[in-house]
Design a protein around this motif. Structure first.
Motif, PDB file in Angstrom:
ATOM      1  N   ASN A 168       0.885  -1.143   0.158  1.00  0.00           N
ATOM      2  CA  ASN A 168       0.022  -0.059  -0.120  1.00  0.00           C
ATOM      3  C   ASN A 168       0.920   1.257   0.121  1.00  0.00           C
ATOM      4  OD1 ASN A 168      -2.491  -1.429   0.103  1.00  0.00           O
ATOM      5  ND2 ASN A 168      -2.254  -1.566   2.355  1.00  0.00           N
ATOM      6  N   LEU A 169       1.945   1.105   0.046  1.00  0.00           N
ATOM      7  CA  LEU A 169       2.930   2.368   0.046  1.00  0.00           C
ATOM      8  C   LEU A 169       2.983   3.241  -1.160  1.00  0.00           C
ATOM      9  CD1 LEU A 169       5.427   3.998   1.285  1.00  0.00           C
ATOM     10  CD2 LEU A 169       7.049   2.239  -0.130  1.00  0.00           C
ATOM     11  N   SER A 170       2.783   4.303  -1.179  1.00  0.00           N
ATOM     12  CA  SER A 170       2.634   5.010  -2.340  1.00  0.00           C
ATOM     13  C   SER A 170       3.668   6.395  -2.047  1.00  0.00           C
ATOM     14  CB  SER A 170       1.355   5.714  -2.558  1.00  0.00           C
ATOM     15  OG  SER A 170       0.894   6.506  -1.606  1.00  0.00           O
ATOM     16  N   ILE A 171       4.101   7.098  -3.227  1.00  0.00           N
ATOM     17  CA  ILE A 171       4.500   8.329  -3.303  1.00  0.00           C
ATOM     18  C   ILE A 171       4.037   9.529  -2.448  1.00  0.00           C
ATOM     19  CG2 ILE A 171       5.998  10.017  -4.105  1.00  0.00           C
ATOM     20  CD1 ILE A 171       7.410   7.083  -4.375  1.00  0.00           C
ATOM     21  N   VAL A 172       2.661   9.412  -2.695  1.00  0.00           N
ATOM     22  CA  VAL A 172       1.725  10.489  -2.164  1.00  0.00           C
ATOM     23  C   VAL A 172       1.745  10.254  -0.461  1.00  0.00           C
ATOM     24  CG1 VAL A 172      -0.704  11.064  -1.537  1.00  0.00           C
ATOM     25  CG2 VAL A 172       0.164  10.689  -3.901  1.00  0.00           C
ATOM     26  N   ASP A 173       1.996   8.981  -0.081  1.00  0.00           N
ATOM     27  CA  ASP A 173       2.205   8.951   1.552  1.00  0.00           C
ATOM     28  C   ASP A 173       3.271   9.556   1.820  1.00  0.00           C
ATOM     29  OD1 ASP A 173      -0.262   7.229   1.539  1.00  0.00           O
ATOM     30  OD2 ASP A 173       0.954   5.277   1.086  1.00  0.00           O
ATOM     31  N   LEU A 174       4.529   9.192   1.148  1.00  0.00           N
ATOM     32  CA  LEU A 174       5.738   9.696   1.595  1.00  0.00           C
ATOM     33  C   LEU A 174       5.575  11.347   1.677  1.00  0.00           C
ATOM     34  CD1 LEU A 174       8.746   9.671   1.991  1.00  0.00           C
ATOM     35  CD2 LEU A 174       9.060   9.415  -0.400  1.00  0.00           C
ATOM     36  N   CYS A 175       4.869  11.723   0.454  1.00  0.00           N
ATOM     37  CA  CYS A 175       4.868  13.446   0.512  1.00  0.00           C
ATOM     38  C   CYS A 175       4.016  13.896   1.808  1.00  0.00           C
ATOM     39  CB  CYS A 175       4.355  13.790  -0.829  1.00  0.00           C
ATOM     40  SG  CYS A 175       5.348  13.501  -2.289  1.00  0.00           S
ATOM     41  N   ASN A 176       2.937  13.371   1.992  1.00  0.00           N
ATOM     42  CA  ASN A 176       2.278  13.606   3.172  1.00  0.00           C
ATOM     43  C   ASN A 176       2.984  13.651   4.524  1.00  0.00           C
ATOM     44  OD1 ASN A 176       0.009  14.173   1.396  1.00  0.00           O
ATOM     45  ND2 ASN A 176      -0.916  12.179   1.728  1.00  0.00           N
ATOM     46  N   LYS A 177       3.696  12.524   4.793  1.00  0.00           N
ATOM     47  CA  LYS A 177       4.632  12.223   5.762  1.00  0.00           C
ATOM     48  C   LYS A 177       5.743  13.515   5.887  1.00  0.00           C
ATOM     49  CE  LYS A 177       7.190   8.625   8.444  1.00  0.00           C
ATOM     50  NZ  LYS A 177       6.272   8.857   9.464  1.00  0.00           N
TER      51      LYS A 177
ATOM     52  N   ARG B 121       5.430 -10.760  -2.577  1.00  0.00           N
ATOM     53  CA  ARG B 121       4.856 -10.344  -1.608  1.00  0.00           C
ATOM     54  C   ARG B 121       6.063  -9.631  -0.790  1.00  0.00           C
ATOM     55  NH1 ARG B 121       0.498 -15.018   0.476  1.00  0.00           N
ATOM     56  NH2 ARG B 121      -1.070 -14.719  -1.243  1.00  0.00           N
ATOM     57  N   ALA B 122       7.074 -10.389  -0.570  1.00  0.00           N
ATOM     58  CA  ALA B 122       8.247 -10.060   0.251  1.00  0.00           C
ATOM     59  C   ALA B 122       8.871  -8.433  -0.191  1.00  0.00           C
ATOM     60  CB  ALA B 122       9.389 -10.775   0.324  1.00  0.00           C
ATOM     61  N   VAL B 123       8.483  -8.008  -1.443  1.00  0.00           N
ATOM     62  CA  VAL B 123       9.140  -7.042  -2.192  1.00  0.00           C
ATOM     63  C   VAL B 123       7.899  -5.894  -2.277  1.00  0.00           C
ATOM     64  CG1 VAL B 123      11.113  -7.902  -3.046  1.00  0.00           C
ATOM     65  CG2 VAL B 123       9.128  -7.684  -4.406  1.00  0.00           C
ATOM     66  N   GLY B 124       6.627  -6.320  -1.742  1.00  0.00           N
ATOM     67  CA  GLY B 124       5.649  -5.216  -1.882  1.00  0.00           C
ATOM     68  C   GLY B 124       4.645  -5.367  -3.154  1.00  0.00           C
ATOM     69  N   TYR B 125       4.722  -6.334  -3.642  1.00  0.00           N
ATOM     70  CA  TYR B 125       3.580  -6.571  -4.697  1.00  0.00           C
ATOM     71  C   TYR B 125       2.643  -7.717  -4.180  1.00  0.00           C
ATOM     72  CZ  TYR B 125       6.433  -4.194  -8.106  1.00  0.00           C
ATOM     73  OH  TYR B 125       7.197  -3.254  -8.571  1.00  0.00           O
ATOM     74  N   SER B 126       1.287  -7.384  -4.111  1.00  0.00           N
ATOM     75  CA  SER B 126       0.182  -8.246  -3.797  1.00  0.00           C
ATOM     76  C   SER B 126       0.012  -9.113  -4.860  1.00  0.00           C
ATOM     77  CB  SER B 126      -0.789  -7.599  -3.029  1.00  0.00           C
ATOM     78  OG  SER B 126      -1.463  -6.582  -3.970  1.00  0.00           O
ATOM     79  N   ASP B 127       0.354  -8.967  -6.063  1.00  0.00           N
ATOM     80  CA  ASP B 127      -0.306  -9.636  -7.297  1.00  0.00           C
ATOM     81  C   ASP B 127       1.112 -10.171  -7.859  1.00  0.00           C
ATOM     82  OD1 ASP B 127      -0.767  -9.334 -10.351  1.00  0.00           O
ATOM     83  OD2 ASP B 127      -2.126 -10.614  -9.341  1.00  0.00           O
ATOM     84  N   GLU B 128       1.259 -11.400  -7.927  1.00  0.00           N
ATOM     85  CA  GLU B 128       2.546 -12.133  -8.533  1.00  0.00           C
ATOM     86  C   GLU B 128       2.676 -11.848 -10.080  1.00  0.00           C
ATOM     87  OE1 GLU B 128       3.953 -16.712  -9.744  1.00  0.00           O
ATOM     88  OE2 GLU B 128       2.474 -16.475  -8.196  1.00  0.00           O
TER      89      GLU B 128
END
Length: 279
Positions: free
Chosen positions: A189-198, A246-253
């Protein structure tokens, strides 16, 4: 115009929903009544768009997924778009704690928030609106009061008042951004928008920071980070591709495999097979 409206008979002095309503506005519709309210009225735009302004603030264009509030005692103006008029619901709030609970949020300083859909604040606001429709009873009154506090909790956590920036250097900002991405790249769920908000910086500023110093955009840096970690997993573990993704942030193989092939030229399976056999 079509919609609904109801006044509630709440009893709490600290915080309370006085009324709620919902409206499908006609093109260019604007409220013709008293534009200075005796209570706080929060609006969530469900579809369409329009414009909003409050005293000492510039006019802004808002659309579905945005929120605006009519603060108590503050003149406001809002009008539906002529081509895509908005539909919204509202909640009228009163009580001695409403102003205090609003004060820690960005909503209190600019009187609107953009694109809150998907946030916990938005979910709890919708839950609160739905609960307000139910007939009054002890259990529903308790639910409404609980949801009201939970809504303000999420508002203050997810959209806090912007604090005055400290004298932080660009190098420190870049290091902080890189550290955050390295610590959270495995979160799908990490996004660049999250980073900017933080970090309380704009997306364009962060983009320039990365491009000028690393020659990568923040999004490309995140992809590179995920792909290099994926290489390590593929080389040093026998984990299935699904677990590696999944270990590197992808929920879909499948999405992961496409991204990995674009990055390396190999599918994850072929990359693993191309590695020299370890004794």
């Amino acid at each position: 115009m079509d919609g609904s409206y109801r006044t509630l008979s709440g009893k709490s002095l600290e915080s309370n929903i006085l009324f709620w309503g919902q409206e499908n506005c006609k093109p260019n519709y604007s409220f013709k009544g008293n534009n200075v309210r005796d209570n706080y009225v929060i609006h969530y735009i469900q579809k369409g768009k329009g414009t909003f302004a409050s005293a000492n603030h510039s006019m802004v264009s808002l659309k579905a997924g945005d929120v605006f509030i009519l603060p108590k005692g503050v003149p406001c103006f809002y009008q539906a778009d002529g081509q895509e008029p908005w539909s919204y619901f509202w909640l009228g709030l009163s009580g001695i704690k409403i102003r205090a609970m609003l004060s820690g949020s960005l909503l209190s300083t600019q009187n609107y928030l953009k694109q809150v859909q998907g946030s916990k604040f938005c979910q709890s606001l919708n839950d609160l609106f739905n609960a307000a429709h139910s007939p009054s009873s002890l259990t529903n009154d308790i639910l409404i009061e609980a949801l009201l506090y939970f809504t303000f909790y999420n508002l203050n956590v997810e959209y806090p008042t912007k604090k005055r920036k400290n004298s932080i250097t660009k190098d420190e900002q870049l290091r902080a951004a890189i550290t955050y991405l390295r610590q959270n790249f495995d979160n799908p769920n990490l996004s660049i928008v999250d980073l900017c908000n933080k970090m309380d910086i704009s997306r364009s500023y962060l983009y320039t920071l990365f491009k000028n110093n690393l020659s990568f955009s923040p999004q490309q840096f995140l992809i590179n980070l995920r792909m290099e970690n994926a290489k390590e997993f593929l080389a040093n573990t026998d984990d299935p591709i699904q677990l590696v993704s999944r270990a590197v942030g992808y929920s879909d193989e499948f999405t992961f495999s496409k991204a990995f092939k674009r990055y390396s030229g190999f599918s994850p399976k072929m990359y693993r097979q191309s590695l020299p056999k370890q004794d």
